[in-house]
Motif scaffolding. Structure first.
Motif, PDB file in Angstrom:
ATOM      1  N   GLY A  60       0.787  -1.227   0.000  1.00  0.00           N
ATOM      2  CA  GLY A  60       0.000   0.000   0.000  1.00  0.00           C
ATOM      3  C   GLY A  60       0.818   1.275   0.000  1.00  0.00           C
ATOM      4  N   PHE A  61       2.135   1.154  -0.088  1.00  0.00           N
ATOM      5  CA  PHE A  61       3.000   2.321   0.070  1.00  0.00           C
ATOM      6  C   PHE A  61       2.802   3.364  -1.028  1.00  0.00           C
ATOM      7  CE2 PHE A  61       7.060   4.573  -0.481  1.00  0.00           C
ATOM      8  CZ  PHE A  61       7.117   5.189   0.758  1.00  0.00           C
ATOM      9  N   VAL A  62       2.848   2.952  -2.282  1.00  0.00           N
ATOM     10  CA  VAL A  62       2.719   3.915  -3.383  1.00  0.00           C
ATOM     11  C   VAL A  62       1.369   4.615  -3.317  1.00  0.00           C
ATOM     12  CG1 VAL A  62       2.607   4.183  -5.897  1.00  0.00           C
ATOM     13  CG2 VAL A  62       4.403   2.786  -4.886  1.00  0.00           C
ATOM     14  N   ASP A  63       0.310   3.871  -2.989  1.00  0.00           N
ATOM     15  CA  ASP A  63      -1.008   4.496  -2.856  1.00  0.00           C
ATOM     16  C   ASP A  63      -1.006   5.562  -1.768  1.00  0.00           C
ATOM     17  OD1 ASP A  63      -2.107   3.005  -4.890  1.00  0.00           O
ATOM     18  OD2 ASP A  63      -2.965   1.490  -3.556  1.00  0.00           O
ATOM     19  N   THR A  64      -0.318   5.303  -0.675  1.00  0.00           N
ATOM     20  CA  THR A  64      -0.239   6.279   0.409  1.00  0.00           C
ATOM     21  C   THR A  64       0.530   7.520  -0.046  1.00  0.00           C
ATOM     22  OG1 THR A  64      -0.404   4.592   2.113  1.00  0.00           O
ATOM     23  CG2 THR A  64       0.607   6.680   2.766  1.00  0.00           C
ATOM     24  N   VAL A  65       1.639   7.321  -0.734  1.00  0.00           N
ATOM     25  CA  VAL A  65       2.412   8.459  -1.243  1.00  0.00           C
ATOM     26  C   VAL A  65       1.552   9.288  -2.195  1.00  0.00           C
ATOM     27  CG1 VAL A  65       4.405   9.159  -2.640  1.00  0.00           C
ATOM     28  CG2 VAL A  65       4.656   7.366  -0.912  1.00  0.00           C
ATOM     29  N   LEU A  66       0.851   8.629  -3.115  1.00  0.00           N
ATOM     30  CA  LEU A  66      -0.020   9.350  -4.048  1.00  0.00           C
ATOM     31  C   LEU A  66      -1.114  10.112  -3.314  1.00  0.00           C
ATOM     32  CD1 LEU A  66      -0.378   6.661  -6.849  1.00  0.00           C
ATOM     33  CD2 LEU A  66       0.967   8.778  -6.945  1.00  0.00           C
ATOM     34  N   HIS A  67      -1.684   9.493  -2.299  1.00  0.00           N
ATOM     35  CA  HIS A  67      -2.734  10.129  -1.496  1.00  0.00           C
ATOM     36  C   HIS A  67      -2.209  11.404  -0.833  1.00  0.00           C
ATOM     37  CE1 HIS A  67      -6.220  10.198   1.269  1.00  0.00           C
ATOM     38  NE2 HIS A  67      -5.323  10.604   2.155  1.00  0.00           N
ATOM     39  N   GLU A  68      -1.034  11.323  -0.251  1.00  0.00           N
ATOM     40  CA  GLU A  68      -0.463  12.485   0.434  1.00  0.00           C
ATOM     41  C   GLU A  68      -0.033  13.571  -0.560  1.00  0.00           C
ATOM     42  OE1 GLU A  68      -1.125  12.737   3.442  1.00  0.00           O
ATOM     43  OE2 GLU A  68      -1.577  10.630   3.806  1.00  0.00           O
ATOM     44  N   VAL A  69       0.462  13.173  -1.720  1.00  0.00           N
ATOM     45  CA  VAL A  69       0.806  14.157  -2.752  1.00  0.00           C
ATOM     46  C   VAL A  69      -0.461  14.894  -3.194  1.00  0.00           C
ATOM     47  CG1 VAL A  69       1.602  14.438  -5.137  1.00  0.00           C
ATOM     48  CG2 VAL A  69       2.918  13.033  -3.554  1.00  0.00           C
ATOM     49  N   ALA A  70      -1.570  14.178  -3.298  1.00  0.00           N
ATOM     50  CA  ALA A  70      -2.841  14.825  -3.663  1.00  0.00           C
ATOM     51  C   ALA A  70      -3.214  15.897  -2.648  1.00  0.00           C
ATOM     52  CB  ALA A  70      -3.947  13.786  -3.783  1.00  0.00           C
ATOM     53  N   HIS A  71      -2.979  15.634  -1.367  1.00  0.00           N
ATOM     54  CA  HIS A  71      -3.232  16.651  -0.338  1.00  0.00           C
ATOM     55  C   HIS A  71      -2.346  17.868  -0.553  1.00  0.00           C
ATOM     56  CE1 HIS A  71      -6.076  14.686   2.287  1.00  0.00           C
ATOM     57  NE2 HIS A  71      -5.307  13.605   2.368  1.00  0.00           N
ATOM     58  N   VAL A  72      -1.092  17.633  -0.893  1.00  0.00           N
ATOM     59  CA  VAL A  72      -0.160  18.739  -1.122  1.00  0.00           C
ATOM     60  C   VAL A  72      -0.622  19.585  -2.304  1.00  0.00           C
ATOM     61  CG1 VAL A  72       2.192  19.322  -1.846  1.00  0.00           C
ATOM     62  CG2 VAL A  72       1.832  17.601  -0.072  1.00  0.00           C
ATOM     63  N   ILE A  73      -1.021  18.934  -3.393  1.00  0.00           N
ATOM     64  CA  ILE A  73      -1.455  19.661  -4.581  1.00  0.00           C
ATOM     65  C   ILE A  73      -2.735  20.441  -4.306  1.00  0.00           C
ATOM     66  CG2 ILE A  73      -2.375  19.392  -6.927  1.00  0.00           C
ATOM     67  CD1 ILE A  73      -0.457  17.024  -7.218  1.00  0.00           C
ATOM     68  N   ALA A  74      -3.681  19.799  -3.620  1.00  0.00           N
ATOM     69  CA  ALA A  74      -4.970  20.441  -3.346  1.00  0.00           C
ATOM     70  C   ALA A  74      -4.842  21.522  -2.277  1.00  0.00           C
ATOM     71  CB  ALA A  74      -5.985  19.392  -2.900  1.00  0.00           C
ATOM     72  N   GLY A  75      -3.797  21.422  -1.479  1.00  0.00           N
ATOM     73  CA  GLY A  75      -3.638  22.341  -0.355  1.00  0.00           C
ATOM     74  C   GLY A  75      -4.335  21.732   0.852  1.00  0.00           C
ATOM     75  N   VAL A  76      -3.611  21.550   1.887  1.00  0.00           N
ATOM     76  CA  VAL A  76      -4.168  20.941   3.089  1.00  0.00           C
ATOM     77  C   VAL A  76      -5.010  21.968   3.811  1.00  0.00           C
ATOM     78  CG1 VAL A  76      -3.607  19.836   5.286  1.00  0.00           C
ATOM     79  CG2 VAL A  76      -2.192  19.408   3.269  1.00  0.00           C
ATOM     80  N   ARG A  77      -6.225  21.604   4.149  1.00  0.00           N
ATOM     81  CA  ARG A  77      -7.112  22.490   4.876  1.00  0.00           C
ATOM     82  C   ARG A  77      -7.283  21.948   6.291  1.00  0.00           C
ATOM     83  NH1 ARG A  77      -9.034  22.221  -0.257  1.00  0.00           N
ATOM     84  NH2 ARG A  77      -9.352  24.200  -1.303  1.00  0.00           N
ATOM     85  N   GLU A  78      -7.084  22.820   7.242  1.00  0.00           N
ATOM     86  CA  GLU A  78      -7.298  22.439   8.641  1.00  0.00           C
ATOM     87  C   GLU A  78      -8.782  22.406   8.934  1.00  0.00           C
ATOM     88  OE1 GLU A  78      -4.879  21.529  10.729  1.00  0.00           O
ATOM     89  OE2 GLU A  78      -3.449  21.822   9.108  1.00  0.00           O
ATOM     90  N   MET A  79      -9.192  21.417   9.696  1.00  0.00           N
ATOM     91  CA  MET A  79     -10.605  21.307  10.050  1.00  0.00           C
ATOM     92  C   MET A  79     -10.834  21.798  11.461  1.00  0.00           C
ATOM     93  SD  MET A  79     -11.587  17.740   8.296  1.00  0.00           S
ATOM     94  CE  MET A  79     -13.268  18.115   7.878  1.00  0.00           C
TER      95      MET A  79
END
Length: 87
Positions: free
Chosen positions: A68-87
């Motif tokens: 599951g490592f590559v999927d996790t890296v891709l998931h976190e990169v998506a957060h970086v691209i979208a901009g992390v929003r604090e809840m």
């Protein structure tokens, strides 16, 4: 299994991000930093607003989790691209 596994996975993550840069030049992958945390045990990865992706040493040190490592890296990169929003 230990540091060799983490080094191998770090290389996979760097190559994954490099491939994303090549495949999707319209997105800004500049300045993404990978960090490894020995203390992070509740999540496999985490991204913050400063373009830092933190990955869990305890979770990824176990070779059985590697699938599951590559999927996790891709998931976190998506957060970086979208901009992390604090809840």
């Amino acid at each position: 299994m230990g540091n060799e596994q983490i080094l191998k996975l770090h290389t996979v993550a760097v190559k994954t991000i490099a491939q994303l840069r090549e495949d999707f030049p319209q997105y800004n992958f500049t300045g993404i930093t990978l960090k490894w945390s020995n203390r992070m045990t509740r999540a496999a990865g985490n991204a913050n607003g400063r373009r830092v992706i933190k990955l869990s040493v305890p979770i990824w040190r176990v070779e059985e989790n590697e699938h599951g490592f590559v999927d996790t890296v891709l998931h976190e990169v998506a957060h970086v691209i979208a901009g992390v929003r604090e809840m």
